[in-house]
Design an enzyme around this catalytic site. Structure first.
Site, PDB file in Angstrom:
ATOM      1  N   LYS A 184      18.622  34.432  15.084  1.00  0.00           N
ATOM      2  CA  LYS A 184      17.631  34.528  14.002  1.00  0.00           C
ATOM      3  C   LYS A 184      16.578  35.582  14.362  1.00  0.00           C
ATOM      4  CE  LYS A 184      14.302  31.664  13.039  1.00  0.00           C
ATOM      5  NZ  LYS A 184      13.135  32.572  12.947  1.00  0.00           N
ATOM      6  N   HIS A 191      17.691  25.225  17.873  1.00  0.00           N
ATOM      7  CA  HIS A 191      17.532  25.192  19.341  1.00  0.00           C
ATOM      8  C   HIS A 191      18.607  24.316  19.978  1.00  0.00           C
ATOM      9  CE1 HIS A 191      13.169  25.867  18.143  1.00  0.00           C
ATOM     10  NE2 HIS A 191      13.380  26.862  18.978  1.00  0.00           N
TER      11      HIS A 191
END
Ligand code: PAF
Length: 282
Positions: free
Chosen positions: A151, A37
């Site tokens: 992802k 993140h």
């Protein structure tokens, strides 16, 4: 860095920034932030003046209520991590701020084709939940740019398709997968793994790399390769959902001449359902 929980306050800040001519990038998250993140936040700062990170665990995208209740909530630690990177504003709304009415009556965005393949086919309603909340966040924040991790490659495809199909004036950017030294893709779900499972879980990436080598060596029987890879995952201690070779651009089944492919896999290990993917250029 500011933390805002109400849409009205958020809109005021966004409007001030827009009046000053500043470009805004959004990084949507469900919290429990890791290096993956934080790399998206850094990437956002490179392309915009102000970075907003949303933290909202979206019940609409969970097909399993026990998965929702177990989802880690770490707002304090998340805010500390975001203070170390270039985040300008955290938007952390309550459930009723996002869904003021009964969620069952919520209008949903159904991205055509999303539910037919890969994770969409195994998690009914998941991508409608994702598209709906992301669309709401786009309307609340009105970013110029939004960044999503690769992802969740199918999710990135769903968002790109939604933006194109609904003519949303937002540039979508994919952020590269961040991996642990073992190769395991960073994910909030990795914490459901025991120490030994965490080592074993790197086998998902290794299997994808093996398939990549086979394809680049010219092997053409995709069904056979997928079946062998699934077996190999089982031997490595996984309960595989799928491992599939797809066309990178639209996730369709590849045809002769397609050069840009994506290998995608989802497999359970213990209490964690892990996903991963890699690019293959022929
Ligand atoms: O990838 C996620 O964390 C979520 O699916 C998202 C994009 C924040 C929507 O809830």
């Amino acid at each position: 860095m500011k933390t805002v929980t109400r849409v009205a306050e958020l809109r005021q800040q966004i409007s001030d920034w827009k009046k000053a001519g500043q470009r805004i990038a959004l990084v949507p998250t469900m919290g429990n932030l890791h290096q993956g993140h934080l790399s998206l936040v850094k990437q956002a700062k490179d392309v915009a003046d102000k970075v907003v990170v949303s933290i909202f665990i979206n019940p609409l995208q969970f097909d399993d209520t026990s998965d929702l209740s177990a989802y880690p909530r770490t707002e304090g630690a998340d805010a500390e991590k975001l203070a170390q990177v270039a985040c300008d504003l955290i938007f952390m709304p309550s459930l009723t701020e996002v869904y003021p009415q009964d969620m069952a009556a919520q209008t949903k965005i159904m991205v055509s084709g999303a539910d037919d393949i890969l994770c969409g086919a195994r998690r009914p309603g998941h991508f409608a939940g994702v598209a709906t909340v992301v669309n709401k966040l786009f309307n609340m924040i009105q970013p110029d740019i939004a960044i999503f991790g690769e992802k969740d490659y199918q999710q990135l495809w769903v968002i790109n398709k939604m933006v194109a199909d609904l003519s949303l004036p937002i540039r979508i950017i994919g952020g590269e997968i961040v991996r642990e030294s073992s190769g395991l893709a960073m994910s909030s779900r990795n914490q459901y793994l025991t120490e030994s499972q965490r080592m074993q879980a790197a086998g998902l990436y290794q299997t994808l790399l093996t398939v990549k080598q086979q394809l680049q060596a010219g092997e053409k029987d995709f069904v056979l390769i997928e079946n062998q890879a699934k077996l190999s995952l089982t031997e490595k201690g996984f309960d595989p959902d799928y491992i599939e070779i797809r066309r990178a651009f639209d996730l369709a089944l590849p045809v002769e001449g397609d050069m840009s492919l994506r290998l995608l896999a989802a497999a359970k290990m213990g209490n964690a359902r892990l996903i991963d993917n890699i690019a293959v250029q022929l």
